[in-house]
Design a protein around this motif. Sequence first.
Motif, mmCIF file in Angstrom:
data_model
loop_
_atom_site.group_PDB
_atom_site.id
_atom_site.type_symbol
_atom_site.label_atom_id
_atom_site.label_comp_id
_atom_site.label_asym_id
_atom_site.label_seq_id
_atom_site.Cartn_x
_atom_site.Cartn_y
_atom_site.Cartn_z
ATOM 1 N N VAL A 163 0.849 -1.205 0.000
ATOM 2 C CA VAL A 163 0.000 0.000 0.000
ATOM 3 C C VAL A 163 0.881 1.251 0.000
ATOM 4 O O VAL A 163 0.612 2.230 -0.718
ATOM 5 C CB VAL A 163 -0.943 -0.009 1.218
ATOM 6 C CG1 VAL A 163 -1.703 1.314 1.311
ATOM 7 C CG2 VAL A 163 -1.917 -1.179 1.126
ATOM 8 N N LEU A 164 1.950 1.216 0.773
ATOM 9 C CA LEU A 164 2.853 2.367 0.849
ATOM 10 C C LEU A 164 3.571 2.596 -0.472
ATOM 11 O O LEU A 164 3.753 3.757 -0.899
ATOM 12 C CB LEU A 164 3.871 2.159 1.969
ATOM 13 C CG LEU A 164 3.305 2.081 3.391
ATOM 14 C CD1 LEU A 164 4.416 1.815 4.400
ATOM 15 C CD2 LEU A 164 2.574 3.379 3.740
ATOM 16 N N TRP A 165 3.993 1.517 -1.155
ATOM 17 C CA TRP A 165 4.655 1.686 -2.453
ATOM 18 C C TRP A 165 3.704 2.317 -3.464
ATOM 19 O O TRP A 165 4.116 3.189 -4.255
ATOM 20 C CB TRP A 165 5.138 0.330 -2.978
ATOM 21 C CG TRP A 165 6.367 -0.213 -2.323
ATOM 22 C CD1 TRP A 165 6.488 -1.401 -1.651
ATOM 23 C CD2 TRP A 165 7.666 0.400 -2.264
ATOM 24 N NE1 TRP A 165 7.754 -1.560 -1.181
ATOM 25 C CE2 TRP A 165 8.512 -0.470 -1.548
ATOM 26 C CE3 TRP A 165 8.185 1.600 -2.746
ATOM 27 C CZ2 TRP A 165 9.858 -0.190 -1.301
ATOM 28 C CZ3 TRP A 165 9.523 1.890 -2.507
ATOM 29 C CH2 TRP A 165 10.342 1.009 -1.796
ATOM 30 N N ILE A 166 2.458 1.884 -3.462
ATOM 31 C CA ILE A 166 1.490 2.450 -4.408
ATOM 32 C C ILE A 166 1.215 3.916 -4.066
ATOM 33 O O ILE A 166 1.180 4.778 -4.948
ATOM 34 C CB ILE A 166 0.187 1.629 -4.393
ATOM 35 C CG1 ILE A 166 0.459 0.208 -4.925
ATOM 36 C CG2 ILE A 166 -0.888 2.315 -5.234
ATOM 37 C CD1 ILE A 166 -0.707 -0.745 -4.772
ATOM 38 N N ALA A 167 1.058 4.199 -2.779
ATOM 39 C CA ALA A 167 0.789 5.579 -2.362
ATOM 40 C C ALA A 167 1.955 6.493 -2.726
ATOM 41 O O ALA A 167 1.761 7.669 -3.077
ATOM 42 C CB ALA A 167 0.533 5.626 -0.854
ATOM 43 N N ARG A 168 3.162 5.970 -2.683
ATOM 44 C CA ARG A 168 4.353 6.766 -2.990
ATOM 45 C C ARG A 168 4.332 7.302 -4.423
ATOM 46 O O ARG A 168 4.890 8.371 -4.710
ATOM 47 C CB ARG A 168 5.591 5.906 -2.764
ATOM 48 C CG ARG A 168 6.902 6.613 -3.024
ATOM 49 C CD ARG A 168 8.088 5.707 -2.703
ATOM 50 N NE ARG A 168 9.324 6.322 -3.144
ATOM 51 C CZ ARG A 168 9.835 6.180 -4.359
ATOM 52 N NH1 ARG A 168 9.214 5.424 -5.257
ATOM 53 N NH2 ARG A 168 10.970 6.787 -4.686
ATOM 54 N N LEU A 169 3.682 6.566 -5.331
ATOM 55 C CA LEU A 169 3.616 7.010 -6.723
ATOM 56 C C LEU A 169 2.877 8.333 -6.881
ATOM 57 O O LEU A 169 3.075 9.053 -7.864
ATOM 58 C CB LEU A 169 2.937 5.935 -7.583
ATOM 59 C CG LEU A 169 3.667 4.595 -7.731
ATOM 60 C CD1 LEU A 169 2.801 3.615 -8.510
ATOM 61 C CD2 LEU A 169 5.012 4.794 -8.426
ATOM 62 N N PHE A 170 2.014 8.656 -5.926
ATOM 63 C CA PHE A 170 1.199 9.859 -6.037
ATOM 64 C C PHE A 170 1.778 11.042 -5.260
ATOM 65 O O PHE A 170 1.168 12.107 -5.204
ATOM 66 C CB PHE A 170 -0.225 9.558 -5.553
ATOM 67 C CG PHE A 170 -0.910 8.487 -6.342
ATOM 68 C CD1 PHE A 170 -1.558 8.798 -7.532
ATOM 69 C CD2 PHE A 170 -0.882 7.166 -5.923
ATOM 70 C CE1 PHE A 170 -2.193 7.798 -8.270
ATOM 71 C CE2 PHE A 170 -1.508 6.167 -6.643
ATOM 72 C CZ PHE A 170 -2.161 6.482 -7.832
#
Length: 393
Positions: A163-170
């Motif tokens: 979840v953190l890796w995906i959130a980092r993209l934004f």
Amino acid sequence: MTEQPSRIRVWYRPMRSRDRGEHHRVATPLELLFDLCFVVAVGQAAAALHHALAEGHAAHGVTSFAMVFFAIWWGWLNFSWFASAFDTDDVPYRLATLVQIAGGLTIVAGVSSAFEGDFRLIVAGYVLMRLSLVGQWLRAARSAPEVRPAALRFAAGIALCQVLWIARLFLPASTAGVTFVAVVLCELAVPVVAERSARTTWHPHHIAERYGLFTLIVLGETILSATNAVKEGTSDADHVGSLVGLAAAGLVLVFAMWWLYFDQPGHARLVRRPGMFTSMSWGYGHYLIFASAAAVGAGLEVAVGYDTGTVPVGGVAAALATTIPVAVFLLSVWLLHIGPTNECRPIAIGFPVTAVLVLAASFTPAPIHVAAGLAAALVALTVVATHDSPLPA
């Protein structure tokens, strides 16, 4: 009449903890396939590093390489330790592993864009790979009550990190470095936290073999990269002589790296000091061994480009592209396999001294040749210093 096993046992086995003292535990064909697919990612990352170094973008290239290599290495590491403890080799396990391989190959496809700052494809592949492992941990939690607390912590921790890796993209690009380090620390903390509740039964000899096999594959990729560079360079007859000498020096360098890594059995430290700190430091520390071994190939390609005049970098910069990863490799092997307090003092002192001398070779007229000579001398030192020593069990 002998009773035939039920059909469900043919394709499905309960995921129990494997015996830590199991005899003749070796890598499976599926694990070897996993390694071969992941070394493609290593080759792509090394090739992108070479291009960045050759164009004079050393800081950007090294940073991008370190980030991409983490995704490759961490995915490989987590699969290997899980397999050592829970490999059932049944249909669901094989399918989950193939999904992880697919995620690794997706990472391969995203390497080039990642070096340009776009990590979306790499994150997609990485998340696919890691979520498949979450499913494996949940399966272990269901079938192996003795490790259920650890398995559930692994599953929850890995899922949260994705979840953190995906959130980092934004998040804004200006936060990329800080957020990357933060999520990496979260990833590294998951096994530490999970293993405190219940220790998984990974097999020390099997783990050492898995790490050794991946080291071999990375060194092979390094030889391939250097060979391709020399092949391209020899198309110009004016440089054949110097490139043949450079190829020989590079080969000696890789041979010496192989010798020094495998001179001490990898499992010896894991068996001698079977604690969490030893297993974590040994397992995590191999990031430097794998990454530096892969970077040597990129450095040798830069050296070939410098000799043929096709890369716009200075002599010292071209040399450091090889000597720095070689020095990191020597220091990492020293810390993980030898140890500063090793009773064989010539070896305990020889590794760090050679690493420093290899760096100093960058300022000589023939840095790769000098570095290869120093590495070969260290091999000779280890042979002489240990010729009467008994082999570890």
